[in-house]
Design a protein around this motif. Structure first.
Motif, PDB file in Angstrom:
ATOM      1  N   HIS A  33       0.832  -1.201   0.000  1.00 13.71           N
ATOM      2  CA  HIS A  33       0.000   0.000   0.000  1.00 13.71           C
ATOM      3  C   HIS A  33       0.871   1.258   0.000  1.00 13.71           C
ATOM      4  N   ALA A  34       1.865   1.285   0.887  1.00 11.31           N
ATOM      5  CA  ALA A  34       2.741   2.454   0.962  1.00 11.31           C
ATOM      6  C   ALA A  34       3.518   2.636  -0.336  1.00 11.31           C
ATOM      7  N   GLY A  35       3.978   1.541  -0.910  1.00 16.71           N
ATOM      8  CA  GLY A  35       4.738   1.615  -2.157  1.00 16.71           C
ATOM      9  C   GLY A  35       3.900   2.131  -3.306  1.00 16.71           C
ATOM     10  N   ARG A  36       2.652   1.687  -3.391  1.00 20.12           N
ATOM     11  CA  ARG A  36       1.792   2.160  -4.480  1.00 20.12           C
ATOM     12  C   ARG A  36       1.502   3.647  -4.336  1.00 20.12           C
ATOM     13  N   MET A  37       1.234   4.097  -3.106  1.00 23.97           N
ATOM     14  CA  MET A  37       0.973   5.521  -2.916  1.00 23.97           C
ATOM     15  C   MET A  37       2.211   6.347  -3.251  1.00 23.97           C
TER      16      MET A  37
END
Length: 206
Positions: A33-37
């Motif tokens: 999730h953090a990587g996609r954001m």
């Protein structure tokens, strides 16, 4: 500076979104999730602060919850916790008459720019849980809030990003082989839909 690939990226109301599951003990797939954001922020030419992302999730309830995390162009991150939706044992699906454009770069970002999906969900017939989109070439893309997974007898597959879809966190975690699924082939395959919040959901045609 506004990204040339994303006209409208300087819209002051635009935000990046991540929808996470808080299972009462942890956030499954949190790095994805953090990587996609972070990748979406970079594509838009926005700031992204991983520490702010984690800090927004630091205060959480004891009970499982749906978590909506938003980030603006300045890198400010806000998390809101909501009750979990009922567990989905199976969804009834139909095809959305609206076609997506496979070359629309916004399809690859999870943002508040969701008018086409919101309109589709607002007009979804009673008894339907999800609508499937196809693109201008007749390739199946994604659902209004899910990615699509299918099996034509050779194991689980998912449409490629080139068809025009969001790289969902569940989709990335499952790492299914990609394969084009034509609109006309839908009656001949077994279909699941899914996302990081709800997991993989079996479907039947309405």
């Amino acid at each position: 500076m506004e990204s040339a690939l994303y006209p409208g990226a300087d819209d002051p109301d635009l935000k990046l979104i991540e929808t996470l599951l808080w299972d009462g003990a942890r956030f499954p797939r949190l790095p994805l999730h953090a990587g996609r954001m972070a990748q979406s922020a970079e594509a838009l030419g926005w700031a992204f602060d991983l520490a702010a992302f984690r800090a927004a999730l630091a205060t959480r309830p004891d009970a499982p919850a749906r978590v909506r995390v938003t980030a603006n162009r300045a890198g400010e991150v806000v998390a809101a916790f909501h009750p979990l939706p009922p567990r989905a044992l199976g969804w009834r699906i139909a095809v959305c008459p609206v076609r997506l454009r496979s070359d629309d770069p916004w399809l690859g970002l999870k943002t508040t720019r969701r008018a086409v999906y919101d309109r589709a969900r607002a007009t979804m017939p009673i008894g339907i849980d999800e609508l499937l989109f196809a693109n201008e070439k007749g390739e199946v893309c994604e659902g209004t809030i899910t990615n699509i997974f299918f099996d034509r007898g050779k194991g689980l597959r998912t449409p490629p990003r080139t068809s025009g879809l969001l790289p969902g966190v569940l989709r990335e975690a499952m790492a299914c082989p990609e394969e084009v699924l034509l609109f006309g082939d839908l009656p001949m395959v077994k279909i699941w839909v899914g996302n990081a919040l709800r997991g993989l959901i079996p479907t039947v045609w309405a």
